[in-house]
Design an enzyme around this catalytic site. Structure first.
Site, PDB file in Angstrom:
ATOM      1  N   ASP A 320     -27.803 -21.562  -8.796  1.00 17.83           N
ATOM      2  CA  ASP A 320     -28.098 -22.862  -8.186  1.00 17.83           C
ATOM      3  C   ASP A 320     -29.459 -22.723  -7.502  1.00 17.83           C
ATOM      4  OD1 ASP A 320     -27.628 -24.994  -6.928  1.00 17.83           O
ATOM      5  OD2 ASP A 320     -26.829 -24.249  -4.953  1.00 17.83           O
ATOM      6  N   ASP A 516     -24.284 -21.277  -3.542  1.00 20.44           N
ATOM      7  CA  ASP A 516     -24.070 -21.235  -1.999  1.00 20.44           C
ATOM      8  C   ASP A 516     -22.650 -21.220  -1.726  1.00 20.44           C
ATOM      9  OD1 ASP A 516     -23.526 -24.046  -2.219  1.00 20.44           O
ATOM     10  OD2 ASP A 516     -25.738 -24.589  -1.157  1.00 20.44           O
ATOM     11  N   ASP A 520     -20.266 -25.998  -4.952  1.00 19.86           N
ATOM     12  CA  ASP A 520     -20.449 -25.226  -6.408  1.00 19.86           C
ATOM     13  C   ASP A 520     -19.077 -24.587  -6.788  1.00 19.86           C
ATOM     14  OD1 ASP A 520     -22.936 -25.733  -7.082  1.00 19.86           O
ATOM     15  OD2 ASP A 520     -23.804 -24.130  -5.859  1.00 19.86           O
TER      16      ASP A 520
END
Length: 635
Positions: A320, A516, A520
């Site tokens: 990410d 994080d 996600d």
């Protein structure tokens, strides 16, 4: 060594010492036959009574085929056929090996226990104008706790008053203390090293970070790796097989006229001593246990030995962007105007127009104005937020527009095309174009080095999946050194993009996703191993991911891969070494080349070497992996 032993281990050592002295004395006495055998029973019972007891109890409970049963049959059998010295020797060396094994396991558990000794024992709670002591589990959300210098913060909370340096190493693995003051969040398990703090509790103990971490580490060893499952299944088949082989060895050759029963029974007993599987049964789980502890000491929580095997085989890593490769904190990185005076005017107008907004962009504008002039923005009037475009506001009687190019163009203000990566905020005052402000999310300092180190470890593909725009995504990917990136992705599109890599025709190793842990979760759960960054800041990280990196450092990821590879290598070394030596000595025993003395020594020696090798994983717990040179371990 003695000071690290338990009382039971010290008693066992004393018994071994007494039995060894008695054995040495009796061995050299001028007695033969039954008299010497009866005397040798004294050291035999001194050192081995507990093994005999457990073996008999196992028989009564139907648990025949464990290592104590094997040792009892071998040693008692040796005494029965007139080889009492060898029977005592077998039991003596077996107990030495068991003691060594017990000390090794105790040391490993203490190392992990010391590492995770973060559970606060007491909380000083302010109630009814006095400070009372309670167990942290009895403190409610909203109450205020007092933390004195040298004490551990008992629960997650927010500092109300005071300032102190706090040691976060027990949770994050980082040795450098951080400063906290009023308004800062703190976690249970941090140690106050300097000043008095008053902390308002924001989560009950069972939901606190420290409680979740303790549960993770305690439960991690229960999730077995394939190697551990293999050893467990192997032992269930192996032990009955070697007992059956020993019975065949004892009776078939003499029935075929290939020697006497006493000769082949002796060889069968030697075979049983050699076959004891303790080297494998203990060293393999001990290796994984040490590896999990070593990772935890570096601020990396691995939820089970099974994930260590997948991490060790990492081939593709998806990242990410925000909060993972970047800090997730926005700041003004560039402005465009004609002079320093115009820059002040530009920032003053922009920060004041955005002053009532809670958006991170507004905060970054306020911080930039304060850094440049020491001023705070003025309170705007007639603020109007135009969705997807920006803000219009009255600032000290002047009409300010603050937003994207479309906002200013619609109001008849000509705006230049700018090719910068990041968020551009254009500003106009009373119809006059002042300039633009570039607001960027900072890339983490160790992100590029982490990607480079992963590549040196054999990771073939590194990719960023982000919802940010094409320009920003390209800029970050190039700065970090990624192989590829996918921009403007919605959360469900991230899962689709991951599926493409998971189902790739050339993929052989495992796929890791690093995020994080807040937004996600679907991608973290779909990856072979989901890795959450910054576990201290996100409860979702600890819940959703298979691995939690407790700090915001991408550099911990190659450290995790390296630790797992070292652990797997040590475990495989133990399996190959133990099986190879045992098979060789078994063959020599059946051929009559290896005697009972060598068999006992070989069995204990293999176990000791395997255990020592497993304990090398504990040495990883203090390591600081800084570069490719530190972690470049052959796969």
């Amino acid at each position: 060594m003695m000071k690290n032993m338990t009382m039971r281990q010290k008693r066992t050592l004393l018994r071994i010492g007494i039995a060894a002295v008695l054995f040495a004395v009796i061995f050299f006495l001028p007695f033969e036959g039954i008299r010497k055998t009866l005397l040798l029973l004294i050291p035999f019972l001194v050192v081995g009574w507990d093994v005999l007891y457990d073996a008999v109890r196992g028989v009564l409970h139907g648990e025949l085929l464990d290592e104590k049963f094997l040792m009892t049959i071998a040693s008692v059998g040796a005494i029965a056929i007139g080889e009492a010295e060898e029977g005592v020797f077998v039991m003596l060396f077996y107990q030495i090996g068991e003691l060594f094994q017990s000390v090794a396991v105790t040391r490993s558990r203490r190392s992990v226990a010391a590492l995770m000794d973060i559970r606060p024992d007491i909380a000083h709670v302010e109630r009814e104008n006095e400070t009372l002591d309670f167990d942290p589990s009895e403190v409610s959300v909203g109450e205020t706790v007092v933390v004195r210098p040298g004490e551990r913060i008992p629960l997650d909370g927010e500092v109300i008053s005071g300032e102190a340096l706090v040691d976060t190493s027990s949770l994050t693995g980082e040795s450098v203390p951080r400063t906290v003051c009023a308004g800062d969040s703190v976690k249970g398990g941090f140690v106050d090293t300097s000043g008095l703090l008053r902390v308002r509790v924001t989560a009950p103990f069972e939901e606190s970070t420290v409680s979740k971490i303790l549960d993770l580490v305690e439960n991690a060893v229960e999730k077995k790796a394939k190697a551990e499952h293999f050893i467990t299944r192997f032992a269930r088949i192996y032990t009955p097989a070697v007992v059956a082989a020993a019975v065949v060895c004892a009776f078939l050759p003499p029935l075929l006229g290939l020697g006497s029963f006493s000769l082949w029974i002796r060889r069968a007993l030697i075979f049983l001593v050699i076959s004891c599987p303790c080297a494998l049964v203990i060293s393999v789980p001990l290796g994984f246990f040490g590896g999990i502890g070593g990772a935890s000491a570096n601020g990396i929580l691995i939820k089970g030995a099974n994930f260590m095997e997948v991490l060790a085989n990492a081939e593709t890593v998806l990242f990410d962007k925000t909060g993972t490769l970047t800090k997730g904190t926005f700041r003004v990185t560039k402005t465009s105007c004609t002079s320093e005076i115009d820059k002040i005017r530009l920032l003053r107008a922009a920060a004041s127009a955005e002053a009532q907004s809670l958006h991170p962009i507004a905060k970054s504008l306020t911080e930039a104005l304060n850094e440049l002039t020491g001023e705070s923005p003025v309170k705007p009037n007639a603020v109007k937020e135009i969705s997807g475009k920006g803000i219009s506001a009255d600032v000290n009687g002047k009409a300010v527009l603050c937003g994207n190019r479309k906002l200013l163009s619609e109001n008849g203000i000509s705006v230049p095309e700018v090719g910068e990566a990041g968020t551009l905020v254009y500003v106009a005052e009373d119809g006059y174009y002042l300039g633009w402000v570039l607001i960027s999310d900072e890339i983490r300092e160790d992100a590029a080095n982490a990607v480079n180190t992963l590549r040196s470890l054999g990771v073939k593909k590194t990719v960023m999946l982000t919802g940010d725009n094409e320009k920003t995504a390209k800029s970050v990917a190039e700065a970090v050194g990624l192989d590829a990136y996918r921009a403007s992705l919605l959360p469900e599109e991230k899962v689709t993009a991951m599926e493409e890599y998971l189902n790739g025709p050339e993929r052989k190793g495992s796929l890791l996703y690093v995020g994080d842990g807040i937004n996600d979760a679907p991608v973290l759960m779909r990856a072979d191993v989901g890795i959450a960054m910054g576990g201290l800041g996100s409860d979702a990280a600890i819940e959703a991911a298979d691995v939690v990196i407790m700090t915001d450092q991408p550099g911990k990821l190659p450290a995790a891969v390296s630790i797992c590879r070292r652990t797997l290598r040590i475990v495989r070394e133990n399996i190959v070494f133990a099986l190879a030596v045992k098979i060789l000595i078994m063959i020599l025993g059946v051929l009559g080349i290896a005697g009972m003395w060598l068999a006992a020594f070989a069995d204990v020696g293999v176990a000791v070497i395997a255990i020592l090798n497993s304990m090398r994983t504990l040495a990883l717990r203090g390591g600081r992996l800084r570069s490719a040179a530190d972690v470049n371990v052959p796969r």
